[in-house]
Design a protein around this motif. Structure first.
Motif, PDB file in Angstrom:
ATOM      1  N   ARG A 282       0.830  -1.209   0.000  1.00 42.66           N
ATOM      2  CA  ARG A 282       0.000   0.000   0.000  1.00 42.66           C
ATOM      3  C   ARG A 282       0.871   1.269   0.000  1.00 42.66           C
ATOM      4  O   ARG A 282       0.466   2.303  -0.535  1.00 42.66           O
ATOM      5  N   ALA A 283       2.049   1.200   0.597  1.00 40.88           N
ATOM      6  CA  ALA A 283       2.922   2.370   0.727  1.00 40.88           C
ATOM      7  C   ALA A 283       3.496   2.782  -0.626  1.00 40.88           C
ATOM      8  O   ALA A 283       3.839   1.938  -1.453  1.00 40.88           O
ATOM      9  N   ALA A 284       3.619   4.087  -0.802  1.00 46.32           N
ATOM     10  CA  ALA A 284       4.269   4.599  -2.014  1.00 46.32           C
ATOM     11  C   ALA A 284       5.778   4.475  -1.917  1.00 46.32           C
ATOM     12  O   ALA A 284       6.474   4.459  -2.935  1.00 46.32           O
ATOM     13  N   GLY A 285       6.282   4.381  -0.691  1.00 52.06           N
ATOM     14  CA  GLY A 285       7.712   4.207  -0.497  1.00 52.06           C
ATOM     15  C   GLY A 285       8.004   3.650   0.877  1.00 52.06           C
ATOM     16  O   GLY A 285       7.320   3.980   1.858  1.00 52.06           O
ATOM     17  N   SER A 286       8.989   2.762   0.953  1.00 50.84           N
ATOM     18  CA  SER A 286       9.454   2.228   2.236  1.00 50.84           C
ATOM     19  C   SER A 286      10.882   2.705   2.468  1.00 50.84           C
ATOM     20  O   SER A 286      11.699   2.731   1.537  1.00 50.84           O
ATOM     21  N   ILE A 287      11.162   3.079   3.703  1.00 51.93           N
ATOM     22  CA  ILE A 287      12.488   3.560   4.079  1.00 51.93           C
ATOM     23  C   ILE A 287      13.064   2.625   5.126  1.00 51.93           C
ATOM     24  O   ILE A 287      12.372   2.227   6.072  1.00 51.93           O
ATOM     25  N   GLY A 288      14.329   2.278   4.970  1.00 49.76           N
ATOM     26  CA  GLY A 288      15.030   1.509   5.991  1.00 49.76           C
ATOM     27  C   GLY A 288      16.166   2.335   6.540  1.00 49.76           C
ATOM     28  O   GLY A 288      16.865   3.020   5.784  1.00 49.76           O
ATOM     29  N   VAL A 289      16.380   2.287   7.858  1.00 46.96           N
ATOM     30  CA  VAL A 289      17.501   3.027   8.432  1.00 46.96           C
ATOM     31  C   VAL A 289      18.829   2.326   8.155  1.00 46.96           C
ATOM     32  O   VAL A 289      19.897   2.868   8.424  1.00 46.96           O
ATOM     33  N   CYS A 290      18.753   1.125   7.607  1.00 47.18           N
ATOM     34  CA  CYS A 290      19.951   0.442   7.105  1.00 47.18           C
ATOM     35  C   CYS A 290      19.531  -0.408   5.911  1.00 47.18           C
ATOM     36  O   CYS A 290      18.363  -0.766   5.756  1.00 47.18           O
ATOM     37  N   ALA A 291      20.490  -0.739   5.060  1.00 45.28           N
ATOM     38  CA  ALA A 291      20.192  -1.506   3.851  1.00 45.28           C
ATOM     39  C   ALA A 291      19.665  -2.898   4.181  1.00 45.28           C
ATOM     40  O   ALA A 291      18.836  -3.454   3.450  1.00 45.28           O
ATOM     41  N   ALA A 292      20.134  -3.475   5.302  1.00 46.09           N
ATOM     42  CA  ALA A 292      19.714  -4.833   5.667  1.00 46.09           C
ATOM     43  C   ALA A 292      18.211  -4.929   5.857  1.00 46.09           C
ATOM     44  O   ALA A 292      17.607  -5.966   5.552  1.00 46.09           O
ATOM     45  N   LEU A 293      17.573  -3.869   6.337  1.00 41.97           N
ATOM     46  CA  LEU A 293      16.123  -3.906   6.528  1.00 41.97           C
ATOM     47  C   LEU A 293      15.386  -3.884   5.197  1.00 41.97           C
ATOM     48  O   LEU A 293      14.377  -4.574   5.017  1.00 41.97           O
ATOM     49  N   MET A 294      15.873  -3.099   4.255  1.00 38.10           N
ATOM     50  CA  MET A 294      15.233  -3.087   2.942  1.00 38.10           C
ATOM     51  C   MET A 294      15.488  -4.395   2.196  1.00 38.10           C
ATOM     52  O   MET A 294      14.692  -4.787   1.337  1.00 38.10           O
ATOM     53  N   ASP A 295      16.562  -5.082   2.534  1.00 36.42           N
ATOM     54  CA  ASP A 295      16.811  -6.394   1.932  1.00 36.42           C
ATOM     55  C   ASP A 295      15.710  -7.388   2.302  1.00 36.42           C
ATOM     56  O   ASP A 295      15.414  -8.312   1.537  1.00 36.42           O
ATOM     57  N   VAL A 296      15.097  -7.205   3.484  1.00 33.51           N
ATOM     58  CA  VAL A 296      13.997  -8.073   3.893  1.00 33.51           C
ATOM     59  C   VAL A 296      12.825  -7.912   2.930  1.00 33.51           C
ATOM     60  O   VAL A 296      12.302  -8.898   2.388  1.00 33.51           O
ATOM     61  N   LEU A 297      12.407  -6.672   2.684  1.00 32.72           N
ATOM     62  CA  LEU A 297      11.291  -6.437   1.764  1.00 32.72           C
ATOM     63  C   LEU A 297      11.657  -6.846   0.343  1.00 32.72           C
ATOM     64  O   LEU A 297      10.823  -7.370  -0.401  1.00 32.72           O
ATOM     65  N   ARG A 298      12.896  -6.609  -0.031  1.00 35.41           N
ATOM     66  CA  ARG A 298      13.344  -7.014  -1.378  1.00 35.41           C
ATOM     67  C   ARG A 298      13.260  -8.539  -1.505  1.00 35.41           C
ATOM     68  O   ARG A 298      12.840  -9.068  -2.541  1.00 35.41           O
ATOM     69  N   GLY A 299      13.644  -9.234  -0.439  1.00 39.20           N
ATOM     70  CA  GLY A 299      13.585 -10.692  -0.446  1.00 39.20           C
ATOM     71  C   GLY A 299      12.166 -11.222  -0.509  1.00 39.20           C
ATOM     72  O   GLY A 299      11.943 -12.347  -0.974  1.00 39.20           O
ATOM     73  N   TRP A 300      11.202 -10.427  -0.057  1.00 38.66           N
ATOM     74  CA  TRP A 300       9.802 -10.829  -0.139  1.00 38.66           C
ATOM     75  C   TRP A 300       9.200 -10.504  -1.499  1.00 38.66           C
ATOM     76  O   TRP A 300       8.029 -10.768  -1.743  1.00 38.66           O
TER      77      TRP A 300
END
Length: 401
Positions: free
Chosen positions: A168-186
């Motif tokens: 639903r979000a237009a953008g997701s922000i991670g305070v570190c790259a490892a957190l965005m890797d979780v969403l990327r992996g999904w």
């Protein structure tokens, strides 16, 4: 040009009763507002409790939080929501959204019609914000900060809700790259995933003379070790105590100070007594940033023995005061501790491993000026610019003249 209107939504936000609660969210917002291109209102819901009666324990403090307050020039509202026993984890997003809905409508009625809802912490806050964004037809950004993506998704229903909010979000922000890797992996769309790290307030956290700070605080140690954070299991203060015990044969003057409050206090004191180091361990309780500054400056090394971290602010705060760190090599921490001047990373969460890390750091020699210079590379400017660019992209509202 009119400023872009941002509604900041998070339960992680300071209030007059808990002034340090979620201070990293407030700090990022205050830095963003310095750009002069954004206007913001804050909705920071708190759980509803009927009274301040002592039987509610620490939760009774929520009853004392005002419905609306001004903090550092920010208009902050604290609508109440029901936190239901036993089923609270799965019902919290809906309860949060329902509790905040009237507050959002009131803002709009008063003339603050937000261009974007900017939520912090993916669960339950981000899911609740996604509901509000749907109800009010607003674009949404959500910032992931740590356990919201590296711990909570192990529960099936919260994970499904997080995935829905991310779509639903237009953008997701991670305070570190490892957190965005979780969403990327999904399988979430890479173009919607952004890494905008936390910065550090280089004026608030600055080097003070170590000897003078030790004298003022009445503490010594050769070396003086520091461990900062809530007294909960995942912060690993028990491992810091183990590390002290391992270190003492080689460095009998070593001392450890633990700053924070929480459920593990009694267990930590018992552990120190069992290991025979109780007289070398000091627990201060929770401290304000003005006091933390002195302790960071007094210490030789900060230990962060966590099992999970997104972007640990204590690391940069310590470095900004000239004190290097020894930290667990997990999640976003390698993105913070990325040079010898910053400190050392430890692969194994054990007292022996952390003691070895401290020994290696001290044996190589500590250059406090170099550690401070390293921290100076983590100002807030890049994060502010990244937010402005993202908000412009998701709203179509120009943020630059």
């Amino acid at each position: 040009m009119k400023p872009l209107k941002v509604l900041t939504f998070s339960t992680l936000f300071p209030n007059s009763v808990k002034p340090s609660h979620g201070i990293f969210v407030e700090t990022r917002l205050r830095e963003l507002l310095k750009s002069g291109q954004v206007e913001s209102r804050v909705i920071a819901p708190v759980p509803w409790f009927p009274s301040r009666h002592e039987r509610w324990g620490d939760y009774a403090k929520f009853a004392a939080v005002p419905a609306r307050e001004q903090r550092n020039g920010l208009d902050v509202r604290h609508p109440r929501y029901l936190l239901l026993p036993k089923v609270g984890m799965t019902s919290a997003p809906l309860m949060l959204a329902l509790g905040a809905r009237a507050a959002v409508q009131q803002l709009i009625d008063e003339g603050f019609d937000p261009d974007v809802i900017d939520a912090h912490y993916y669960y339950p806050d981000g899911v609740a914000a996604a509901l509000l964004a749907k109800w009010f037809d607003k674009p949404l950004t959500i910032t992931a900060r740590g356990t919201d993506l590296n711990l909570i998704p192990q529960y099936a229903l919260p994970r499904r809700m997080i995935e829905w909010a991310a779509r639903r979000a237009a953008g997701s922000i991670g305070v570190c790259a490892a957190l965005m890797d979780v969403l990327r992996g999904w399988g979430h769309e890479p173009a919607k995933l952004h890494t905008l790290r936390n910065g550090v307030d280089l004026e608030r956290f600055r080097p003070l003379p170590p000897a003078a700070m030790r004298a003022e605080l009445g503490v010594d140690g050769d070396p003086l070790l520091l461990s900062v954070g809530h007294l909960i299991e995942r912060k690993g203060h028990d491992i810091a105590i183990d590390a002290l015990a391992e270190l003492l044969p080689a460095r009998p003057g070593a001392r450890l100070v633990i700053i924070g409050e929480g459920e593990e206090r009694a267990a930590l004191l018992a552990r120190a007594a069992r290991l025979g180091v109780a007289d070398k361990v000091r627990l201060t309780g929770a401290l304000a940033n003005t006091e933390l500054l002195k302790w960071y400056s007094a210490a030789d090394v900060l230990l962060l023995c966590s099992s999970r971290e997104g972007w640990a602010n204590v690391l940069l705060e310590s470095m900004a005061c000239g004190t290097p760190v020894v930290a667990t090599d997990i999640w976003g921490t390698p993105e913070v501790v990325a040079a010898p001047a910053a400190g050392r990373l430890v692969a194994e969460r054990s007292g022996a491993a952390f003691a070895a890390g401290v020994q290696a750091l001290l044996s190589a020699g500590v250059d406090r000026a170099a550690t401070r210079r390293y921290a100076e590379g983590f100002s807030w400017q890049a994060t502010t610019e990244g937010q402005l660019a993202l908000f412009q992209a998701v709203t179509g509202v120009a943020t630059h003249a």
